[in-house]
Design a protein around this motif. Structure first.
Motif, PDB file in Angstrom:
ATOM      1  N   UNK A 125       0.810  -1.216   0.000  1.00  0.00           N
ATOM      2  CA  UNK A 125       0.000   0.000   0.000  1.00  0.00           C
ATOM      3  C   UNK A 125       0.849   1.274   0.000  1.00  0.00           C
ATOM      4  N   UNK A 126       2.137   1.106   0.196  1.00  0.00           N
ATOM      5  CA  UNK A 126       3.020   2.262   0.351  1.00  0.00           C
ATOM      6  C   UNK A 126       4.203   2.179  -0.610  1.00  0.00           C
ATOM      7  N   UNK A 127       3.981   1.639  -1.794  1.00  0.00           N
ATOM      8  CA  UNK A 127       5.051   1.453  -2.767  1.00  0.00           C
ATOM      9  C   UNK A 127       5.549   2.799  -3.299  1.00  0.00           C
ATOM     10  N   UNK A 128       6.845   2.855  -3.638  1.00  0.00           N
ATOM     11  CA  UNK A 128       7.389   4.097  -4.183  1.00  0.00           C
ATOM     12  C   UNK A 128       6.758   4.429  -5.528  1.00  0.00           C
ATOM     13  N   UNK A 129       6.734   5.704  -5.826  1.00  0.00           N
ATOM     14  CA  UNK A 129       6.138   6.143  -7.080  1.00  0.00           C
ATOM     15  C   UNK A 129       7.089   5.894  -8.234  1.00  0.00           C
ATOM     16  N   UNK A 130       6.527   5.844  -9.417  1.00  0.00           N
ATOM     17  CA  UNK A 130       7.375   5.666 -10.598  1.00  0.00           C
ATOM     18  C   UNK A 130       8.272   6.882 -10.784  1.00  0.00           C
ATOM     19  N   UNK A 131       7.793   8.071 -10.363  1.00  0.00           N
ATOM     20  CA  UNK A 131       8.627   9.267 -10.461  1.00  0.00           C
ATOM     21  C   UNK A 131       9.862   9.120  -9.575  1.00  0.00           C
ATOM     22  N   UNK A 132       9.671   8.630  -8.357  1.00  0.00           N
ATOM     23  CA  UNK A 132      10.801   8.430  -7.464  1.00  0.00           C
ATOM     24  C   UNK A 132      11.775   7.415  -8.054  1.00  0.00           C
ATOM     25  N   UNK A 133      11.254   6.296  -8.515  1.00  0.00           N
ATOM     26  CA  UNK A 133      12.133   5.245  -9.043  1.00  0.00           C
ATOM     27  C   UNK A 133      12.899   5.722 -10.273  1.00  0.00           C
ATOM     28  N   UNK A 134      12.257   6.483 -11.145  1.00  0.00           N
ATOM     29  CA  UNK A 134      12.967   6.985 -12.325  1.00  0.00           C
ATOM     30  C   UNK A 134      13.997   8.044 -11.929  1.00  0.00           C
ATOM     31  N   UNK A 135      13.704   8.826 -10.901  1.00  0.00           N
ATOM     32  CA  UNK A 135      14.657   9.830 -10.420  1.00  0.00           C
ATOM     33  C   UNK A 135      15.857   9.150  -9.765  1.00  0.00           C
ATOM     34  N   UNK A 136      15.608   8.080  -9.021  1.00  0.00           N
ATOM     35  CA  UNK A 136      16.704   7.306  -8.424  1.00  0.00           C
ATOM     36  C   UNK A 136      17.575   6.717  -9.525  1.00  0.00           C
ATOM     37  N   UNK A 137      16.943   6.137 -10.523  1.00  0.00           N
ATOM     38  CA  UNK A 137      17.699   5.539 -11.633  1.00  0.00           C
ATOM     39  C   UNK A 137      18.563   6.602 -12.320  1.00  0.00           C
ATOM     40  N   UNK A 138      17.999   7.782 -12.529  1.00  0.00           N
ATOM     41  CA  UNK A 138      18.751   8.867 -13.164  1.00  0.00           C
ATOM     42  C   UNK A 138      19.939   9.291 -12.287  1.00  0.00           C
ATOM     43  N   UNK A 139      19.722   9.403 -10.987  1.00  0.00           N
ATOM     44  CA  UNK A 139      20.803   9.799 -10.075  1.00  0.00           C
ATOM     45  C   UNK A 139      21.918   8.762 -10.059  1.00  0.00           C
ATOM     46  N   UNK A 140      21.551   7.494  -9.962  1.00  0.00           N
ATOM     47  CA  UNK A 140      22.547   6.416  -9.942  1.00  0.00           C
ATOM     48  C   UNK A 140      23.336   6.409 -11.252  1.00  0.00           C
ATOM     49  N   UNK A 141      22.655   6.623 -12.357  1.00  0.00           N
ATOM     50  CA  UNK A 141      23.328   6.675 -13.662  1.00  0.00           C
ATOM     51  C   UNK A 141      24.286   7.854 -13.722  1.00  0.00           C
ATOM     52  N   UNK A 142      23.859   9.013 -13.244  1.00  0.00           N
ATOM     53  CA  UNK A 142      24.723  10.201 -13.275  1.00  0.00           C
ATOM     54  C   UNK A 142      25.939  10.023 -12.371  1.00  0.00           C
TER      55      UNK A 142
END
Length: 134
Positions: free
Chosen positions: A15-32
């Motif tokens: 019921x408290x899963x992370x948003x797709x916006x958060x996950x895509x932002x994390x992926x972008x940060x890790x990539x950078x």
């Protein structure tokens, strides 16, 4: 007892899963972060082989800019999830940068001889060599 709060990316409650916006932002940060690390390694290798200073290296300038972009991406993650700083990947990135800033601070203090840091560093050098005589 209340459980410790965890970053949203680590939440297991459906019921408290992370948003797709958060996950895509994390992926972008890790990539950078990864891109910046690769650029920094290339710049470091070039400096060692060429003997140039960082001021004369376009590779260093590019790596510094990449790290600024990585920090901006991390700030974006934290703006979405205030607990993201507890994530292992973000803690590791900030810990490395904290350590680098400490080294840079000591280097600058040696160059400028702030608070007689040269005397302190010489004492550390002598102590590490097992030689305490002046």
């Amino acid at each position: 007892r209340d459980p410790l709060p965890v970053p949203m990316e680590l939440v297991s409650d459906l019921n408290d899963q992370p948003t797709s916006q958060l996950m895509s932002t994390i992926k972008e940060a890790v990539t950078k972060i990864s891109v910046a690390d690769d650029l920094a390694q290339t710049a470091f290798d070039d400096l060692r082989s060429s003997g140039r200073s960082t001021k004369d290296s376009d590779l260093c300038t590019t790596a510094c800019q990449a790290y600024k972009e990585a920090f901006a991406a991390c700030a974006q993650v934290i703006s979405i999830d205030k607990l993201a700083f507890q994530s292992d990947w973000l803690k590791a990135f900030f810990r490395r940068n904290y350590d680098a800033l400490m080294v840079k601070s000591i280097y600058d203090n040696i160059v400028d001889d702030v608070d007689q840091v040269r005397v302190w560093m010489e004492a550390l050098r002598r102590g590490s060599m097992g030689n305490t005589q002046t």
